[in-house]
Write a protein that holds these residues in place. Structure first.
Motif, PDB file in Angstrom:
ATOM      1  N   TYR A   1       0.840  -1.185   0.000  1.00 51.31           N
ATOM      2  CA  TYR A   1       0.000   0.000   0.000  1.00 51.31           C
ATOM      3  C   TYR A   1       0.886   1.249   0.000  1.00 51.31           C
ATOM      4  N   SER A  93     -15.004  -4.189  -4.281  1.00 47.95           N
ATOM      5  CA  SER A  93     -13.822  -3.476  -3.796  1.00 47.95           C
ATOM      6  C   SER A  93     -13.578  -3.892  -2.353  1.00 47.95           C
ATOM      7  N   HIS A  97      -7.857   0.326  -2.465  1.00 45.09           N
ATOM      8  CA  HIS A  97      -6.808   0.008  -3.427  1.00 45.09           C
ATOM      9  C   HIS A  97      -6.951  -1.358  -4.091  1.00 45.09           C
ATOM     10  N   VAL A  98      -7.692  -2.261  -3.495  1.00 49.73           N
ATOM     11  CA  VAL A  98      -7.758  -3.636  -3.997  1.00 49.73           C
ATOM     12  C   VAL A  98      -9.188  -3.990  -4.402  1.00 49.73           C
ATOM     13  N   SER A 111      -7.018  -6.835  -8.543  1.00 53.42           N
ATOM     14  CA  SER A 111      -6.347  -5.642  -9.063  1.00 53.42           C
ATOM     15  C   SER A 111      -5.937  -4.734  -7.910  1.00 53.42           C
ATOM     16  N   PHE A 112      -4.746  -4.188  -8.031  1.00 51.45           N
ATOM     17  CA  PHE A 112      -4.201  -3.278  -7.021  1.00 51.45           C
ATOM     18  C   PHE A 112      -3.899  -1.951  -7.705  1.00 51.45           C
ATOM     19  N   LEU A 113      -4.490  -0.868  -7.202  1.00 41.44           N
ATOM     20  CA  LEU A 113      -4.327   0.453  -7.801  1.00 41.44           C
ATOM     21  C   LEU A 113      -3.894   1.445  -6.736  1.00 41.44           C
ATOM     22  N   GLN A 117      -0.564   3.768 -10.466  1.00 38.53           N
ATOM     23  CA  GLN A 117      -0.021   2.510 -10.968  1.00 38.53           C
ATOM     24  C   GLN A 117      -0.991   1.374 -10.649  1.00 38.53           C
ATOM     25  N   GLN A 118      -1.044   0.391 -11.551  1.00 39.99           N
ATOM     26  CA  GLN A 118      -1.954  -0.731 -11.354  1.00 39.99           C
ATOM     27  C   GLN A 118      -1.233  -2.055 -11.572  1.00 39.99           C
ATOM     28  N   ALA A 119      -1.563  -3.021 -10.745  1.00 39.00           N
ATOM     29  CA  ALA A 119      -1.042  -4.383 -10.898  1.00 39.00           C
ATOM     30  C   ALA A 119      -2.221  -5.338 -10.826  1.00 39.00           C
ATOM     31  N   LYS A 120      -2.183  -6.377 -11.667  1.00 34.40           N
ATOM     32  CA  LYS A 120      -3.262  -7.359 -11.687  1.00 34.40           C
ATOM     33  C   LYS A 120      -2.696  -8.750 -11.451  1.00 34.40           C
TER      34      LYS A 120
END
Length: 212
Positions: A1, A93, A97-98, A111-113, A117-120
């Motif tokens: 985070y 949600s 963030h997740v 998904s993490f935002l 920036q984003q990661a999946k």
């Protein structure tokens, strides 16, 4: 985070994996979701109740009171009775963030935002069965990780008891101080992880002993 707290833990061993989503807290971070490669996954409401529960036959969506909102079955799943209930896309949600998106058995994404920036993470898996009573082999969550989670609960409980002793130094009922509800919930989740992991009964007993 963005706070620096650990958000997502992914444990892999050969072709098996477990993905765990934690709250954005520096201490006593609760588990918000667990995804396993054996087809079983669970997401939790902020109050600790089950939000989404998935297995190799399908899944169900529940409200914060624990009432079932809807259910579905995966295509090609053999059920003992009743019609197949198709999946309608699910988007939730877990926190700011997740998020979790469910489009199919093998199309489940975390998904993490944060900070633009984003990661999946694709945590879906295609597990098919020919009969309801056939189950896939359990996913591998290492003994070290299970013991680490159990010791973390034990440490939290000790800190909680220490806090009670410092707050009420003259109290003679220290041994009767009960842990807060969130610790009890976390302990139950870890025991569930232990029972669904391919570890020895000795390790399971040790985890229960550490937590209790």
């Amino acid at each position: 985070y963005p706070s620096g707290n650990l958000a997502i833990i992914v444990v892999r061993e050969t072709k098996q994996f477990v993905c765990i989503v934690q709250e954005d807290k520096p201490n006593n971070a609760g588990i918000q979701a667990v995804f396993q490669s054996n087809g079983r996954s669970t997401c939790y409401h902020p109050n600790g109740t089950v939000w989404i529960n998935i297995n190799i036959q399908g899944g169900q969506y529940l409200d914060q009171a624990g009432s079932r909102v809807r259910t579905w079955t995966w295509p090609n799943t053999v059920t003992s009775s009743g019609p197949h209930a198709p999946l309608r896309p699910v988007f939730i949600s877990l926190n700011r963030h997740v998020g979790v998106r469910i489009l199919g058995q093998d199309k489940i994404a975390v998904s993490f935002l944060a900070m633009g920036q984003q990661a999946k993470f694709n945590v879906g898996t295609k597990v098919q069965v020919s009969a309801v009573d056939q189950l896939p082999p359990p996913s591998q969550l290492s003994e070290d990780h299970l013991l680490l989670l159990a010791f973390r609960i034990r440490i939290w409980r000790l800190f909680n008891k220490l806090h009670g002793c410092l707050t009420f130094p003259s109290n003679e009922q220290w041994d009767k101080i009960k842990p807060p509800a969130y610790l009890t919930t976390q302990a139950l989740k870890i025991i569930h992880l232990c029972m669904t992991s391919d570890v020895s009964e000795e390790v399971r007993s040790l985890v229960r002993a550490i937590i209790n």
